[in-house]
Every structure is written in structure tokens, then in C-alpha cells.
Write a protein that holds these residues in place. Structure first.
Motif, PDB file in Angstrom:
ATOM      1  N   VAL A 247       0.880  -1.172   0.000  1.00 53.27           N
ATOM      2  CA  VAL A 247       0.000   0.000   0.000  1.00 53.27           C
ATOM      3  C   VAL A 247       0.916   1.219   0.000  1.00 53.27           C
ATOM      4  N   VAL A 248       0.650   2.181  -0.866  1.00 55.23           N
ATOM      5  CA  VAL A 248       1.303   3.481  -0.706  1.00 55.23           C
ATOM      6  C   VAL A 248       0.311   4.342   0.070  1.00 55.23           C
ATOM      7  N   GLY A 249       0.727   4.718   1.288  1.00 50.24           N
ATOM      8  CA  GLY A 249      -0.186   5.431   2.178  1.00 50.24           C
ATOM      9  C   GLY A 249       0.348   6.800   2.551  1.00 50.24           C
ATOM     10  N   CYS A 250      -0.315   7.433   3.508  1.00 50.49           N
ATOM     11  CA  CYS A 250       0.126   8.763   3.944  1.00 50.49           C
ATOM     12  C   CYS A 250      -0.303   8.978   5.385  1.00 50.49           C
ATOM     13  N   MET A 251       0.299   9.986   5.998  1.00 48.80           N
ATOM     14  CA  MET A 251      -0.107  10.433   7.335  1.00 48.80           C
ATOM     15  C   MET A 251      -1.136  11.556   7.130  1.00 48.80           C
ATOM     16  N   ALA A 268       2.237   0.144  -6.666  1.00 50.95           N
ATOM     17  CA  ALA A 268       1.707  -0.542  -5.482  1.00 50.95           C
ATOM     18  C   ALA A 268       0.459  -1.353  -5.830  1.00 50.95           C
ATOM     19  N   ASP A 269      -0.008  -2.135  -4.867  1.00 50.98           N
ATOM     20  CA  ASP A 269      -1.265  -2.869  -5.058  1.00 50.98           C
ATOM     21  C   ASP A 269      -2.473  -2.010  -4.706  1.00 50.98           C
ATOM     22  N   TRP A 270      -2.276  -1.139  -3.689  1.00 51.31           N
ATOM     23  CA  TRP A 270      -3.360  -0.267  -3.260  1.00 51.31           C
ATOM     24  C   TRP A 270      -2.814   1.108  -2.898  1.00 51.31           C
ATOM     25  N   ALA A 271      -3.677   2.110  -2.976  1.00 47.83           N
ATOM     26  CA  ALA A 271      -3.294   3.466  -2.595  1.00 47.83           C
ATOM     27  C   ALA A 271      -4.240   3.962  -1.505  1.00 47.83           C
ATOM     28  N   ASP A 272      -3.648   4.615  -0.529  1.00 48.10           N
ATOM     29  CA  ASP A 272      -4.428   5.128   0.602  1.00 48.10           C
ATOM     30  C   ASP A 272      -4.033   6.598   0.765  1.00 48.10           C
ATOM     31  N   LEU A 273      -4.612   7.430  -0.068  1.00 54.01           N
ATOM     32  CA  LEU A 273      -4.090   8.797  -0.238  1.00 54.01           C
ATOM     33  C   LEU A 273      -5.167   9.860  -0.053  1.00 54.01           C
ATOM     34  N   ASP A 274      -6.080   9.624   0.880  1.00 57.50           N
ATOM     35  CA  ASP A 274      -7.207  10.553   1.011  1.00 57.50           C
ATOM     36  C   ASP A 274      -6.957  11.688   2.005  1.00 57.50           C
ATOM     37  N   ALA A 275      -5.746  11.781   2.565  1.00 56.91           N
ATOM     38  CA  ALA A 275      -5.498  12.788   3.618  1.00 56.91           C
ATOM     39  C   ALA A 275      -5.842  14.231   3.212  1.00 56.91           C
TER      40      ALA A 275
END
Ligand code: MG
Length: 311
Positions: A247-251, A268-275
Motif C-alpha cells: 500500500v502506498v499510504g500517507c499520514m 503498489a497494489d493499493w493506494a491510501d491517499l485521502d489525507a
């Protein structure tokens, strides 16, 4: 932060979640320690970043701020964006998760409304009511979902019961079920399910990956942990070699760091970029979401512009 050199300005940021022990003072102290001669475009970016790494141990978010600003500056100088600088293939659509915190039914419905455009939901778990929360979500939504327990499970029996339930409901993955310190419990759970068990708090940098691969089947890579873009790319490559999902994520970051991370998301397989959606005082214009799909502006560097409110 901003670094101006050769008529261009590169922007970076440090986001400081309490669990990573950095604060505004430590970031400013670190940046003031850096030799100014490295804070401009020089021939070798690797050398520049190796110097920054050598200044002091730790200080991951401070190093990330400098890494981001130097990448943004270099990209603007070259007239290339991050994807072009690293030849990262673009074109494949990237869909970000939309995160829903632990909520009661009314709040959950409201948040689902806000998430209307998004195709993938991330549910925060880690309370005694986890099952009820997921059931309420499923009552109102048929979107694919994943869960982030944020180290919140402590009991193996409870965790296994939840995992069986989540398997049945086609959950996509489970992030950081037990404390990052509790390798035994995390490994025990991973051995009992086909669902991917991802490390978040348990993984920071490149050197963590080999050990993490013994316990987890995937990792959440974030620029604030990896000290920026340069090491995050090395981590993505190494994770693939170790057969880890990514996952490419963020704080809690603004469009600055999150747009930079979005350039890496196609790897990546997933992105978690809603910050940025949760940031009310974002100084930048950067990535946008179109039906949950991440759109990166075609500016050079990270792909951001200072918002007119801040110029
Ligand atoms: Mg997490």
C-alpha cells in the motif's frame, strides 16, 4: 518548507504523528543542522540525500521534508515530474481508499455519503464493537473494503473470530492487527488466514523490510516513515523481491507530500491517499479525485502549486 535555487522553488513538508516522536522543534533543529550547500540543485541527488541521511539518525519526517523539497526543486529545474524523473509508468488508473474512522451508525452513514465517489473504503477498527461496525457498513454499502486495526487487537481469540468474519465478507486486507511490538501475535494470525496482513506501524524504513516479511504479507509504505521518495522507491522494489503486497499510504499530510506519494502509487497494489480531503488548511493545489481515481496535475516536480490563498 521551501528551498529556492536557480529561480525555482521546491516544496516539502513534514507530518508529525505523535507515535513517531518527532515534533516541530526537532524538525526545525534538524533542518538548521543541514549544510546549506546541499540545499540547491547539485549534479548528484543521491549524494545530496546520502548527506542528509548522515547528518543525524532518526528524524524521518524532517528528512522526508528535505527529500520532497529537493525532488520538487530538481523536477522543476529539469522540467520533469517525479514519474518522469524515475521512469515510473503512469496511465494505469489508481483508486484511493476513503478512510472511515470508528463511528456510530449515524456518523458512518454521513461518512459514506462523503465517500460516495470512492470505490474502495478503509474502515478503522480496534474497538470491542468491530464486528457491529463492519456489519453496519455492509448494511449501507456494497463497496470493496479493507480494515486498519491500528494495533488495536490484543486477544488472539477475538482477532481470529474477526478474521473469519472478514474473510466471509471479502475484506481485501487487514492492516496492523496487533501491536507492532508483538511479532508473535501478528505472525500467528497471518498463518491462519489467506487475507493479507499488512504492517504499518511495524515498518518504517528499507532496513525493516526483511524482518517484516517474516511476520506480515504486506507493507504500508509512507513517505514520512521512509524519509521521502528516494527510499520509498527502494522499499517498493525490495518489497516486491520479498513477495510483499504494497500500500502506498500517507499520514495527516497536505497535497504536497500526498501528490508526491501518488506518483509512486502505480507501483503498489493499493493506494491510501485521502489525507488532503481531511485537511482544511491545505496550502497547495495538487492531486484530485475523480470518482475515487487519483489525478495528478501535469506540473513538473511533485505536481503542486501554492494555493492562491497562500501566495
Ligand atoms: Mg495504518
Amino acid at each position: 518548507m521551501a528551498i529556492t535555487s536557480g529561480g525555482h522553488t521546491g516544496y516539502g513538508e513534514a507530518s508529525l504523528p505523535p507515535y513517531l516522536s518527532e515534533n516541530t522543534e526537532s524538525v526545525l533543529r534538524f533542518i538548521s543542522t543541514v549544510d546549506r550547500k546541499y540545499l540547491k540543485v547539485i549534479a548528484n541527488l543521491d549524494e545530496q540525500l546520502a548527506y542528509i541521511e548522515s547528518v543525524l539518525p532518526g528524524n524521518n519526517a524532517a528528512k522526508a521534508a528535505l527529500d520532497l523539497a529537493l525532488h520538487d526543486l530538481r523536477g522543476k529545474t529539469l522540467g520533469q515530474n517525479i514519474s518522469e524523473m524515475y521512469r515510473i509508468p503512469q496511465g494505469k488508473p489508481i483508486y484511493s481508499t476513503y478512510t472511515i474512522g470508528i463511528s456510530d451508525e449515524a456518523a458512518l452513514r454521513q461518512k459514506l455519503k462523503a465517500a460516495e465517489d470512492f470505490t474502495l473504503i478503509k474502515l478503522k477498527l480496534g474497538s470491542p464493537d468491530d464486528r457491529a461496525l463492519v456489519e453496519t457498513f455492509l448494511q449501507y454499502s456494497d463497496k470493496p473494503f479493507c480494515v486498519d486495526v491500528n494495533q488495536g487487537w490484543t486477544d488472539r481469540g477475538y482477532a481470529l473470530e474477526m478474521v473469519r468474519f472478514l474473510e466471509e465478507k471479502n475484506c481485501l486486507f487487514i492492516e496492523q492487527p496487533f501491536s507492532a511490538k508483538n511479532k508473535e501475535n501478528n505472525a500467528w494470525l497471518r498463518a491462519r488466514t489467506k487475507l493479507d496482513i499488512l504492517a504499518d506501524e511495524a515498518v518504517q524504513r528499507f532496513t525493516d523490510l526483511t524482518e517484516v516479511a517474516e511476520t506480515y504479507s504486506g507493507v504500508n509504505i509512507k513517505l514520512m516513515k521512509s524519509t521521502g521518495i528516494h527510499e520509498a522507491l527502494r522499499m517498493i522494489k525490495k518489497s516486491r523481491e520479498l513477495n510483499l503486497k504494497i500500500v502506498v499510504g500517507c499520514m495527516a499530510e497536505t497535497s504536497c507530500a500526498v501528490t508526491a506519494a501518488a506518483h509512486l502509487a502505480s507501483l503498489a497494489d493499493w493506494a491510501d491517499l485521502d489525507a488532503p480531503l481531511l485537511t482544511t488548511n491545505d496550502p497547495f493545489l495538487g492531486l484530485e479525485f475523480n470518482q475515487g481515481e487519483v489525478k495528478i496535475p501535469q506540473f513538473s516536480g511533485i505536481g503542486i502549486k501554492l494555493s492562491s490563498h497562500f501566495t
